[in-house]
Design a protein around this motif. Sequence first.
Motif, mmCIF file in Angstrom:
data_model
loop_
_atom_site.group_PDB
_atom_site.id
_atom_site.type_symbol
_atom_site.label_atom_id
_atom_site.label_comp_id
_atom_site.label_asym_id
_atom_site.label_seq_id
_atom_site.Cartn_x
_atom_site.Cartn_y
_atom_site.Cartn_z
ATOM 1 N N PHE A 189 0.888 -1.411 -0.220
ATOM 2 C CA PHE A 189 0.368 0.223 0.244
ATOM 3 C C PHE A 189 0.799 1.094 0.032
ATOM 4 N N LEU A 190 2.096 1.241 0.811
ATOM 5 C CA LEU A 190 2.562 2.188 1.323
ATOM 6 C C LEU A 190 2.991 2.905 -0.770
ATOM 7 N N VAL A 191 3.925 1.620 -1.253
ATOM 8 C CA VAL A 191 4.416 1.995 -2.537
ATOM 9 C C VAL A 191 3.707 2.418 -3.468
ATOM 10 N N LEU A 192 2.305 1.725 -3.109
ATOM 11 C CA LEU A 192 1.292 2.082 -4.535
ATOM 12 C C LEU A 192 0.522 3.516 -4.394
ATOM 13 N N LEU A 193 0.560 4.094 -2.714
ATOM 14 C CA LEU A 193 -0.174 4.960 -2.926
ATOM 15 C C LEU A 193 0.873 5.952 -2.788
ATOM 16 N N THR A 194 2.629 6.033 -2.082
ATOM 17 C CA THR A 194 3.017 7.773 -3.101
ATOM 18 C C THR A 194 3.395 7.332 -4.208
ATOM 19 N N GLN A 195 3.690 6.297 -5.049
ATOM 20 C CA GLN A 195 3.785 6.628 -6.176
ATOM 21 C C GLN A 195 2.247 7.109 -6.680
ATOM 22 N N VAL A 196 1.160 5.964 -7.050
ATOM 23 C CA VAL A 196 -0.120 6.772 -7.920
ATOM 24 C C VAL A 196 -0.565 8.187 -7.085
ATOM 25 N N PHE A 197 0.021 8.341 -5.836
ATOM 26 C CA PHE A 197 -0.902 9.616 -5.254
ATOM 27 C C PHE A 197 -0.269 10.793 -5.821
ATOM 28 N N SER A 198 1.039 11.049 -5.795
ATOM 29 C CA SER A 198 2.719 12.094 -5.306
ATOM 30 C C SER A 198 2.113 13.512 -6.149
ATOM 31 N N SER A 199 1.252 13.215 -7.260
ATOM 32 C CA SER A 199 0.942 14.403 -8.276
ATOM 33 C C SER A 199 -0.012 15.323 -7.049
ATOM 34 N N LEU A 200 -0.546 14.620 -6.063
ATOM 35 C CA LEU A 200 -1.599 14.956 -5.270
ATOM 36 C C LEU A 200 -0.761 16.258 -4.495
ATOM 37 N N GLY A 201 0.681 16.176 -4.118
ATOM 38 C CA GLY A 201 1.380 16.581 -3.167
ATOM 39 C C GLY A 201 1.335 18.017 -3.551
ATOM 40 N N THR A 202 1.355 18.481 -5.108
ATOM 41 C CA THR A 202 1.437 20.163 -5.737
ATOM 42 C C THR A 202 -0.490 20.845 -5.556
ATOM 43 N N THR A 203 -1.250 20.219 -5.277
ATOM 44 C CA THR A 203 -2.215 21.230 -5.306
ATOM 45 C C THR A 203 -2.485 21.754 -3.915
ATOM 46 N N ALA A 204 -3.613 22.364 -4.150
ATOM 47 C CA ALA A 204 -4.086 23.705 -2.955
ATOM 48 C C ALA A 204 -4.487 22.659 -1.218
ATOM 49 N N ASN A 205 -3.602 23.485 -0.333
ATOM 50 C CA ASN A 205 -3.617 23.703 0.682
ATOM 51 C C ASN A 205 -3.316 22.351 1.601
ATOM 52 N N PHE A 206 -1.642 22.128 0.668
ATOM 53 C CA PHE A 206 -1.093 21.101 0.879
ATOM 54 C C PHE A 206 0.176 21.841 1.912
ATOM 55 N N PRO A 207 1.034 21.367 2.976
ATOM 56 C CA PRO A 207 2.075 21.849 3.968
ATOM 57 C C PRO A 207 2.919 22.087 3.208
ATOM 58 N N GLY A 225 6.787 22.959 1.473
ATOM 59 C CA GLY A 225 8.068 22.394 1.266
ATOM 60 C C GLY A 225 8.029 21.416 1.864
ATOM 61 N N ALA A 226 6.584 20.187 2.001
ATOM 62 C CA ALA A 226 6.477 18.780 2.374
ATOM 63 C C ALA A 226 6.698 18.179 0.962
ATOM 64 N N THR A 227 7.044 16.809 0.808
ATOM 65 C CA THR A 227 6.968 15.897 -0.354
ATOM 66 C C THR A 227 5.404 15.368 0.235
ATOM 67 N N TYR A 228 5.429 14.734 -1.245
ATOM 68 C CA TYR A 228 3.616 13.986 -0.734
ATOM 69 C C TYR A 228 4.218 12.850 0.144
ATOM 70 N N VAL A 229 4.979 11.812 0.390
ATOM 71 C CA VAL A 229 5.619 11.090 1.701
ATOM 72 C C VAL A 229 5.604 11.576 2.481
ATOM 73 N N ASP A 230 5.876 12.902 2.978
ATOM 74 C CA ASP A 230 6.167 13.863 4.079
ATOM 75 C C ASP A 230 4.729 13.689 4.504
#
Length: 278
Positions: A57-75, A77-82
Amino acid sequence: MTTIGAHTAHSKAAVAGDGWQGAHLPGQIALLAGRSLRALARNPKLLIISLLQPMVFLVLLTQVFSSLGTTANFPAGATYVDYLMPGFLVVSALSVASEAGVALTTELRSGLLARFRALPISRSSVLFARSVAEVIRNVILMVVLLGLAMLVFGFDPAGGLAGLGAALLLATLMSASMVWVFLALAAWLRNPEAMQALGFLLLFPLMFVSSMFVPVANLPGWLQAVAKVNPVTYAIDASRSLTLDLPVGNLIAASVATSAGLMVVGIAAAVAGFRRPL
């Protein structure tokens, strides 16, 4: 004959509860928890599967949803895995808790717990031992997941070891509370198939309708309302703030209060359900 008669009377008195009453409650819990952990260690297939599932699950989620980290309201300087890992630690407790409920129903059906009831031990010690064993298993699982995230995916929390340690404590508390919730459901349902189906039914809403994958503000309006009353959201938000060194406010208090409330209700319901006749 007199000696034999006296020995028989003493044995009957012990069985009736007038003699030896067994070990003290903490000793009973430690012994039974050790039994559950040894059973897990003797079944390496189950142990490997319980470790592999969250890793996949960790591998799939970090790779499949990694693009979500660039959308609004994310901290910033933090990467999606962070962003994902604090929530992933909390959610890992859900699958472990569900498995604890299934295991309890299986032991109820097999007659093992009926034999335990014939022993001079507290009935509730069986439940407390199961919860202790499952929480220990989840802590081991969380540590393995953290090591994998750091070594493979570059997880580098801004909160450092102090923030990560505090987040682990909150995740462990949530783990303990959810274990008791599922033990309570198992004690009343007493059916492995029904418990397994109910576990899946509860896991996905608790996981996806929370702040695990995206900030609550990014969810549709009606899902935001659900996420804000989801107890998992409180633990995830507090753990994430500690891990990423973000303002905490009253998040820790809300997480602890929510987990403690669930645990109290779960313990009361589990003990009441377990005391019913088999």
